[in-house]
Write an enzyme that holds these catalytic residues in place. Structure first.
Site, PDB file in Angstrom:
ATOM      1  N   GLU B  81       0.846  -1.190   0.000  1.00  0.00           N
ATOM      2  CA  GLU B  81       0.000   0.000   0.000  1.00  0.00           C
ATOM      3  C   GLU B  81       0.881   1.238   0.000  1.00  0.00           C
ATOM      4  O   GLU B  81       0.415   2.343   0.186  1.00  0.00           O
ATOM      5  CB  GLU B  81      -0.980  -0.028   1.180  1.00  0.00           C
ATOM      6  CG  GLU B  81      -0.349  -0.099   2.549  1.00  0.00           C
ATOM      7  CD  GLU B  81      -0.327   1.250   3.255  1.00  0.00           C
ATOM      8  OE1 GLU B  81       0.762   1.865   3.235  1.00  0.00           O
ATOM      9  OE2 GLU B  81      -1.360   1.659   3.807  1.00  0.00           O
ATOM     10  N   CYS B 113      -3.300  -4.175   4.553  1.00  0.00           N
ATOM     11  CA  CYS B 113      -2.240  -5.035   5.071  1.00  0.00           C
ATOM     12  C   CYS B 113      -2.288  -6.479   4.562  1.00  0.00           C
ATOM     13  O   CYS B 113      -1.449  -7.288   4.918  1.00  0.00           O
ATOM     14  CB  CYS B 113      -2.255  -5.033   6.592  1.00  0.00           C
ATOM     15  SG  CYS B 113      -1.882  -3.424   7.292  1.00  0.00           S
ATOM     16  N   HIS B 237      -1.853 -11.484  11.658  1.00  0.00           N
ATOM     17  CA  HIS B 237      -1.410 -10.137  11.273  1.00  0.00           C
ATOM     18  C   HIS B 237      -1.123  -9.313  12.534  1.00  0.00           C
ATOM     19  O   HIS B 237      -1.837  -9.390  13.527  1.00  0.00           O
ATOM     20  CB  HIS B 237      -2.476  -9.441  10.417  1.00  0.00           C
ATOM     21  CG  HIS B 237      -2.163  -7.995  10.182  1.00  0.00           C
ATOM     22  ND1 HIS B 237      -0.997  -7.590   9.581  1.00  0.00           N
ATOM     23  CD2 HIS B 237      -2.842  -6.863  10.505  1.00  0.00           C
ATOM     24  CE1 HIS B 237      -0.975  -6.261   9.526  1.00  0.00           C
ATOM     25  NE2 HIS B 237      -2.084  -5.798  10.084  1.00  0.00           N
TER      26      HIS B 237
END
Lengths: 131, 348, 380
Positions: B81, B113, B237
């Site tokens: 990103e 993400c 994550h």
């Protein structure tokens, strides 16, 4: 900043490609039309070793146009393990830590940018070996 | 619904890269007067690094680790990103730099993400179908955090690359199955031409991160007929230290399972690189037969869950690339002013 | 081949000439040379310059300067060999007269560095090197010098101060020089305390950049009339890249140009009464002394440090201050050197005079020693 001029050299700069004389085996970087050792014009691409030793170095504190934001930066003459010398920046190290004879390896970095709207030029630099 | 491959697909090689600069959370506190420490420290790029240079570094390590010919890589997908170009693929630069051009597919993925694990799934599909021999998926970011924002503590720089191949090529971890869970949940975003993202603060937690991560993990385990006890390791994550630990506990994993892959306290949130780095750190310590669960999360929002089974090859293959721990320990502390210089807050 | 004489010389003071253009400076030097020669007869013009294309966006200096000095119609062109442009253009002028192609040639160098900001000047100077593989690293011209400077110290165990003494000697010589940019003394302590330009080179070890123009009028030698005879001019090239030299501390181009010039002039080193070398930084001055053959390799710094290059020393060097103190208007610098040698041979050097100077040598370097022009002048 000329885009074709950057583009022509990308693969050589991205991957450290020089030339080897098919007659006498001499290696050159950058590429050249005629072998310096034997005069042959038969040279072929040669992938250089990506590891070498610092022969001498300096810290650039007053950079030329286009390199201002990177200052201060280190430029060194590095003797690669296949005997070829390359002029290169050395990154990820402070000037105080630099030493002639230290071992370095190729890294992939940004070299310069044509402002915030132009092309970004990438290429090899060297850094202390990560192991 | 679980996604399974028609042929056995596995990880052939992987590589990680983390820039060496570190900004301590305490340094952000010193400048802005905060007192929280969502992580200890985060990685920060050098002036001449960006998502492309990080992607290239991990790609080169992955090729080394996989000991494959770059020309055999048929696809390079970069999830990020923080694209240096709004228009112009990072993937072409990576492909050129590793020598995979010109017979190669290349593109960039964006899903906050989880763009890196999106790339996983595409690569896995391409390899499984036989369209390509090898495919490379990269998650790499130089994430942005607005000064004084909570994200300034954690938005970090780093990434990892994975090369997928098909049996009988030697694989170090085979995919058992994958499961995606996606909804339209705007918890975090960055509009075009904006330098910094915005987020919904506590809205990023319960309805966003936890709902998606837990749903994907549970969905995958249920379809596989497994439970937490069947997995040696799990990676979730890592936007901060708290979230992945809480998610792990909620699902039923202990600290032992997530600890090897919990890189966030000393690296920060590397966004598209986060789950991939955690998985790499886990593979670094894994043994043949270990089962690993990896679950990404991307704001906006969604999670991709994967189950990998580690193969004998992991022990047979003497590695040529540095493990993630080397990058975590290779560091140089910077203060907030140098951080501001390096992140282009003075001169772009 | 005809023998060639210098019939007239002219030059401006070197400084930041804010109010003067390239044309203004060139005209000032050219008209002085005509006045000095007592004639403005000229049938060909060689203009030496390095940076105008970059700093002024100006090319076609031959026609421009011919027109500027009122000489439309003559053959005119620009000669460029980086900072050796002046020496190289001089050789072209000598060849034109010697061959009989021309009878009266004006060779004029001009440079205006002050039109650029430092980053532009630095980028311009670095244009002497391969833009794709040398300048691309972000190395500056001084940075390249620094690479050999450090290696010199490390290989020969030479102290930084000994190399830096080159700058001190240059400034000593510049005192009283009317055209010098920095005609004052500088102590070794001040040099060593100055900021680092590119480690290990200090700012006060680098030639400043200045604006200036110098011109010489050449014609076939007439033994009865002429006082300055061109005894030899030579031009040689060496390895273009620092990275593929067998020895980075040797400028092969200098060795070759010197050998040719000494042979062609039929003089020996001991006969050189006055020497002008190219010291864009202290180390290039030191290496030039060595490769010209005045001192053994590795001994150059000591030679300078112990005083052998002072006006009363064995080899009086850079008698008006050299690039360091006289100043370095890059493309014109080689012609300043030649004008200075001419002044010495005419015994018109005032406070800078070397006693009984009869033979002088000027050495002009382009890039990191990849071009070298050597000129030997003799009193007629």
């Amino acid at each position: 900043m000329s885009v074709p001029r950057y583009w022509r050299e990308t693969r050589y700069r991205y991957r450290l490609i020089g030339e080897m004389c098919t007659e006498c085996g001499a290696i050159f970087f950058p590429r050249r039309a005629v072998c310096l050792k034997c005069g042959s014009v038969e040279l072929e691409e040669y992938k250089l070793k990506e590891i070498g030793t610092v022969a001498t170095w300096t810290t650039i504190r007053n950079p030329p146009e286009g390199y201002e934001k990177y200052a201060p930066y280190i430029v060194a003459l590095v003797e690669l393990d296949d005997g070829v010398m390359v002029l290169t920046q050395v990154v990820d190290i402070e000037p105080e830590e630099m030493k002639t004879g230290m071992r370095v390896e190729a890294a992939f970095r940004k070299v310069k940018e044509d402002g915030s709207s132009g092309i970004i030029e990438y290429g090899f630099k060297f850094r202390p070996i990560i192991e | 619904m679980i996604m399974k491959t028609v042929n056995t697909v596995g990880i052939v090689g992987y590589g990680a890269y983390i820039p060496m600069n570190r900004l301590r959370a305490s340094e952000v506190n010193r400048v802005w007067g905060g007192s929280g420490t969502p992580i200890e420290e985060k990685s920060v790029t050098a002036m001449d690094e960006d998502a492309v240079t990080i992607a290239v570094e991990c790609a080169r390590y992955a090729v080394k680790r996989g000991k494959i010919a770059p020309k055999d890589i048929g696809a390079v997908y970069v999830g990020t990103e923080s694209k240096p170009y709004a228009v112009k693929p990072c993937g072409t630069i990576v492909a050129e730099s590793i020598g995979a051009t010109p017979n190669v597919m290349a593109a960039d993925y964006e899903f906050a993400c989880k763009a890196g694990t999106e790339a996983f799934q595409t690569c896995i599909g391409l390899v499984s179908s036989g369209m390509v021999r090898y495919a490379m998926a990269i998650g790499a970011d130089t994430a942005q955090g607005r000064p004084a924002d909570a994200l300034e503590y954690t938005a970090a720089c780093g990434g990892a690359a994975y090369i997928f191949g098909r049996k009988p090529d030697r694989t170090i971890a085979d995919l058992e199955g994958s499961y995606s869970f996606v909804t339209d949940t705007p918890d975090f975003w960055r509009r075009g031409r904006e330098m910094y993202p915005r987020h919904g603060s506590r809205f990023t937690g319960e309805p966003a991160y936890f709902h998606h991560v837990i749903s994907a993990a549970k969905g995958l385990m249920e379809e596989l007929g497994t439970e937490p006890g069947d997995f040696t390791y799990a990676v979730f994550h890592q936007p901060n230290t708290k979230f992945p630990i809480k998610a792990a506990r909620t699902i039923g994993f202990g600290m032992d399972a997530i600890k090897p892959g919990l890189v966030v306290p000393f690296v920060g949130n590397t966004y598209a690189g986060s789950t991939l780095l955690g998985l790499a750190a886990t593979l670094d310590v894994a043994s043949p037969g270990d089962r690993i669960l990896a679950v990404s999360y991307g704001s906006g929002a969604g999670s991709d869950a994967f189950s990998f089974i580690v193969q004998d090859e992991i022990a047979n293959n003497p590695r040529l690339d540095p493990p993630v721990s080397v990058f975590i320990n290779r560091k140089r502390y910077i203060d907030y002013s140098l951080y501001s210089k390096l992140r282009g807050k003075f001169i772009k | 081949m005809r023998r060639v004489a210098i019939a007239g010389i002219g030059f401006t003071k070197i400084r930041e000439h804010w109010s003067k253009s390239l044309k203004d400076l060139f005209a000032e030097a050219a008209l002085k040379a005509f006045e000095d020669a007592g004639t403005d007869e000229v049938d060909a013009l060689y203009v030496s310059n390095m940076g105008a294309a970059s700093l002024q966006g100006q090319l076609h200096l031959g026609a421009m300067m011919a027109d500027t000095i009122g000489k439309r119609g003559i053959a005119a062109l620009r000669v460029e060999a980086a900072s050796a442009s002046g020496g190289a253009a001089f050789r072209e002028g000598v060849k034109a007269v010697a061959s009989g192609y021309s009878d009266c040639v004006l060779v004029g160098g001009v440079e205006k560095m002050s039109d650029g900001i430092p980053a532009e000047v630095s980028a311009t100077l670095a244009m002497s090197e391969d833009q794709e593989y040398t300048s691309y690293t972000g190395v500056t011209k001084i940075g390249l010098n620094a690479l050999i400077h450090r290696h010199y110290m490390e290989r020969f165990g030479v102290k930084a101060e000994d190399i830096a003494m080159f700058a001190v000697r240059s400034h000593e010589n510049a005192v009283g020089s009317p055209h010098a940019q920095y005609p004052f003394k500088v102590s070794i302590d001040r040099v060593m305390a100055s900021p680092m330009e590119a480690d290990p080179i200090h700012t006060l070890e680098c030639a400043g950049v200045g604006d200036g123009s110098a011109a010489v009028l050449l014609r076939p030698a007439d033994e009865a009339k002429d006082d300055i005879i061109v005894a030899a001019t030579s031009l040689a090239t060496g390895a273009y890249y620092l990275s593929d030299r067998s020895d980075i501390l040797t400028f092969e181009a200098v060795r070759q140009a010197a050998t040719q010039a000494f042979k062609s002039a039929d003089v020996s080193h001991s006969e050189i009464d006055v020497l002008e070398v190219h010291d864009d930084t202290t180390i290039t001055g030191v290496i030039s002394l060595e490769d010209l053959g005045f001192v053994e390799k590795g001994m150059g710094a000591e030679y300078v440090s112990r005083g052998d290059t002072t006006r009363g020393g064995e080899t009086p060097t850079n008698t008006f201050g050299g690039l360091k103190a006289r100043g370095n208007p890059v493309g014109a610098t080689g012609l300043y050197q030649i004008c200075e040698v001419a002044l010495q041979l005419r015994q018109e050097a005032g406070p800078c005079q070397v006693e009984d100077a009869n033979v002088g040598l000027a050495q002009s370097l382009g890039g990191l020693g990849s071009t070298c022009a050597v000129t030997i002048l003799r009193r007629g």
